[in-house]
Design an enzyme around this catalytic site. Structure first.
Site, mmCIF file in Angstrom:
data_model
loop_
_atom_site.group_PDB
_atom_site.id
_atom_site.type_symbol
_atom_site.label_atom_id
_atom_site.label_comp_id
_atom_site.label_asym_id
_atom_site.label_seq_id
_atom_site.Cartn_x
_atom_site.Cartn_y
_atom_site.Cartn_z
ATOM 1 N N LYS A 92 0.916 -1.135 0.124
ATOM 2 C CA LYS A 92 -0.173 0.035 0.022
ATOM 3 C C LYS A 92 0.719 1.266 -0.035
ATOM 4 O O LYS A 92 1.905 1.439 1.043
ATOM 5 C CB LYS A 92 -0.949 -0.119 1.375
ATOM 6 N N GLN A 113 7.084 4.056 4.000
ATOM 7 C CA GLN A 113 5.710 3.603 3.991
ATOM 8 C C GLN A 113 5.517 2.457 4.786
ATOM 9 O O GLN A 113 4.559 2.092 5.258
ATOM 10 C CB GLN A 113 5.238 3.462 2.397
ATOM 11 N N LYS A 116 5.479 3.440 8.477
ATOM 12 C CA LYS A 116 4.297 4.225 8.502
ATOM 13 C C LYS A 116 2.986 3.373 8.733
ATOM 14 O O LYS A 116 2.297 3.573 9.295
ATOM 15 C CB LYS A 116 4.167 5.239 7.436
ATOM 16 N N LYS A 128 5.344 1.549 -2.852
ATOM 17 C CA LYS A 128 5.209 3.053 -3.661
ATOM 18 C C LYS A 128 5.570 2.789 -5.132
ATOM 19 O O LYS A 128 6.246 1.951 -5.605
ATOM 20 C CB LYS A 128 6.377 3.743 -2.830
ATOM 21 N N GLY A 167 -2.527 8.418 -4.328
ATOM 22 C CA GLY A 167 -2.027 9.350 -4.909
ATOM 23 C C GLY A 167 -0.856 9.747 -3.945
ATOM 24 O O GLY A 167 -0.465 9.165 -2.848
ATOM 25 N N ASP A 168 -0.060 10.629 -4.443
ATOM 26 C CA ASP A 168 1.183 11.518 -3.761
ATOM 27 C C ASP A 168 1.603 12.487 -4.483
ATOM 28 O O ASP A 168 0.302 13.172 -5.308
ATOM 29 C CB ASP A 168 2.514 10.428 -3.901
ATOM 30 N N THR A 212 -4.490 13.493 5.182
ATOM 31 C CA THR A 212 -2.948 13.791 5.411
ATOM 32 C C THR A 212 -2.912 15.066 6.132
ATOM 33 O O THR A 212 -2.315 15.090 7.467
ATOM 34 C CB THR A 212 -2.190 13.613 4.369
ATOM 35 N N ASN A 243 -2.187 19.418 -1.615
ATOM 36 C CA ASN A 243 -3.174 18.601 -1.090
ATOM 37 C C ASN A 243 -3.067 18.656 0.571
ATOM 38 O O ASN A 243 -4.234 19.099 1.294
ATOM 39 C CB ASN A 243 -3.665 17.380 -1.506
ATOM 40 N N SER A 384 -7.090 5.827 3.759
ATOM 41 C CA SER A 384 -6.878 4.840 2.500
ATOM 42 C C SER A 384 -7.419 3.458 3.039
ATOM 43 O O SER A 384 -8.174 2.751 2.269
ATOM 44 C CB SER A 384 -5.556 4.701 1.885
#
Ligand code: GLU
Length: 452
Positions: A92, A113, A116, A128, A167-168, A212, A243, A384
């Site tokens: 993820k 990630q 996290k 990622k 997204g990123d 976020t 964002n 997410s």
């Protein structure tokens, strides 16, 4: 072998095996910096070579992305998906579309990630991806053709139970829409759970867009509360205007703080009377213009600082809280020193690894509350996971319920991080707490799953 020697050896091996990937090295070094006390307590991690294993992605996919621009010319970009660790759940993590993206960038983001996602307590592994495609100045049609081409290769590697991108930087609901459309078309499956960050009418979750930024502010609230402080009346600097930054500003204002600066890659704005969020959103989200337009249209005391980082504003006024929400290594040692000299109380990383190691040192030495990205910006990926839950049960939750869940998750991350720091003899050190709590959850699952 002592824990320190093991760590030094594995780090040296990581450098040798991944030459030239400075950001990946930095991310590994940062996590390893917290682990000597863990290895001392858990020799089974050394025996099972957990450190070596977590640095080696399970799978790395690199592919060509051909697409046709509006003039009819064929363009070529490089696509990546690094499937880092699936001990806790499907891979993820987001996709980043930015000209600076190299394999090492994706690996640093994927490595972060993993820990996290573990820290959220949810059943998600880490991965990622992205591309060196530059969305700036591209037409809607070009963006769509690029996304379709990207998914034409990526579809065979992703899936609801396999790997779930989101997204990123450079990837929002528009891009997720084009990617999802192409996945649906190729596979002939309406598999909502294959991507997150979808629009709310076609399988997305309320609060995912805000998550976020809101989450980073919730985390900061908990840190401030340990010193009897709050956002009420706080002067705040936020870097970026994407964002994460937009919704961090919204939540700070809701809690009674005043955000006096924001930025984009062209420079920063200083608005001592507090940012007019509607105007900023109009400039950045709707019109997709440079941030200078904000200062021009706002008038009054607002000014544009061309080419300047937002942290320079700290020379002109008191700053209580800094929220770096732009990109990696954007806040350096000199910025940190300036912020500390101007009364800074707390920093929380809304972006991934925005604070350089030297700047982190300055903050820690000055006793500033420092929330690392793994903890502070985990609200995005946690929401997410809530989107995946809603997709799996074919349900959609209200805004209030989802925000409540996000708020509980952030409180849980704060508690887990603070308690782990205490347990390992580093009270108040959120870096140590986040690294250790995330690492142990991943390491224990890896041990349980055997040598794979
Ligand atoms: N790109 C975000 C992050 O850095 C979100 C990833 C996701 O939602 O999967 O955590």
């Amino acid at each position: 072998m002592s824990p320190k020697t093991t760590i030094d050896d594995v780090y040296a091996q990581t450098l040798a095996r991944n030459p030239g990937e400075a950001e990946f090295h930095q991310a590994v070094h940062e996590v390893f910096g917290s682990l000597d006390r863990v290895l001392a307590k858990h020799p089974e991690y050394v025996q099972a070579s957990i450190l070596e294993r977590v640095c080696e992605p399970e799978r790395q996919i690199i592919f060509r992305v051909p697409w046709v621009d509006d003039t009819g010319r064929v363009r070529i970009n490089r696509g990546f998906r690094v499937q880092f660790n699936s001990a806790l759940g499907p891979y993820k993590g987001g996709l980043r579309f930015h000209p600076s993206v190299l394999l090492g960038t994706v690996k640093f983001l994927g490595f972060e990630q993993v820990f996290k996602n573990a820290l959220t307590g949810m059943p998600i592994g880490g991965g990622k991806g992205g591309s060196d495609f530059d969305p700036k100045g591209k037409s809607d049609g070009e963006i769509m053709r690029f996304c379709q081409s990207f998914m034409t290769e990526a579809y065979r590697h992703v899936g609801e139970y396999t790997d779930v991108p989101a997204g990123d930087i450079g990837v929002g609901a528009r891009e997720i829409g084009y990617l999802f459309g192409q996945y649906k078309r190729i596979t002939n499956r309406y598999e909502s759970g294959v991507l997150t960050g979808k629009g709310v009418t076609w399988g997305g979750s309320l609060v995912r867009t805000e998550a976020t930024g809101y989450g980073a502010v919730f985390f900061t609230q908990h840190m401030l509360a340990t010193r009897g402080r709050s956002f009420d009346g706080a002067r705040v600097l936020v870097s970026g205007s994407g964002n994460v930054a937009i919704y961090a500003i919204e939540k700070v204002h809701e809690l009674g703080g005043v955000v006096v600066g924001a930025s984009d890659s062209s420079g920063s704005i200083h608005d001592p009377d507090g940012i007019d969020l509607e105007l900023l959103r109009d400039v950045k989200e709707r019109r997709r213009e440079r941030i200078e337009a904000y200062a021009t249209e706002r008038g009054g005391r607002a000014r544009f600082l061309p080419g300047a980082s937002v942290w320079q504003i700290a020379g002109d006024e008191r700053v209580d809280v800094a929220l770096p929400c732009a990109t990696q290594n954007e806040l350096d040692e000199a910025d940190a020193a300036r912020l500390v000299a101007n009364g800074l109380v707390a920093v929380a990383e809304g972006a991934n690894m925005p604070t350089t190691p030297g700047a982190v040192r300055v903050f820690r030495e000055a006793g500033v509350l420092f929330g690392p990205g793994k903890a502070a910006n985990a609200g995005g990926v946690a929401t997410s996971a809530l989107e995946m839950q809603q997709n799996a049960s074919r349900d959609s939750w209200t805004f209030e319920h989802t925000e409540e869940r996000l708020s509980e998750i952030m409180a849980g991350i704060h508690e887990r991080t603070a308690e782990t720091a205490d347990e390992y003899g580093a009270p108040g050190d959120y870096v140590v707490g986040a690294n250790i709590a995330g690492f142990i959850r991943v390491a224990d699952a890896m041990l349980a799953l055997g040598v794979i």
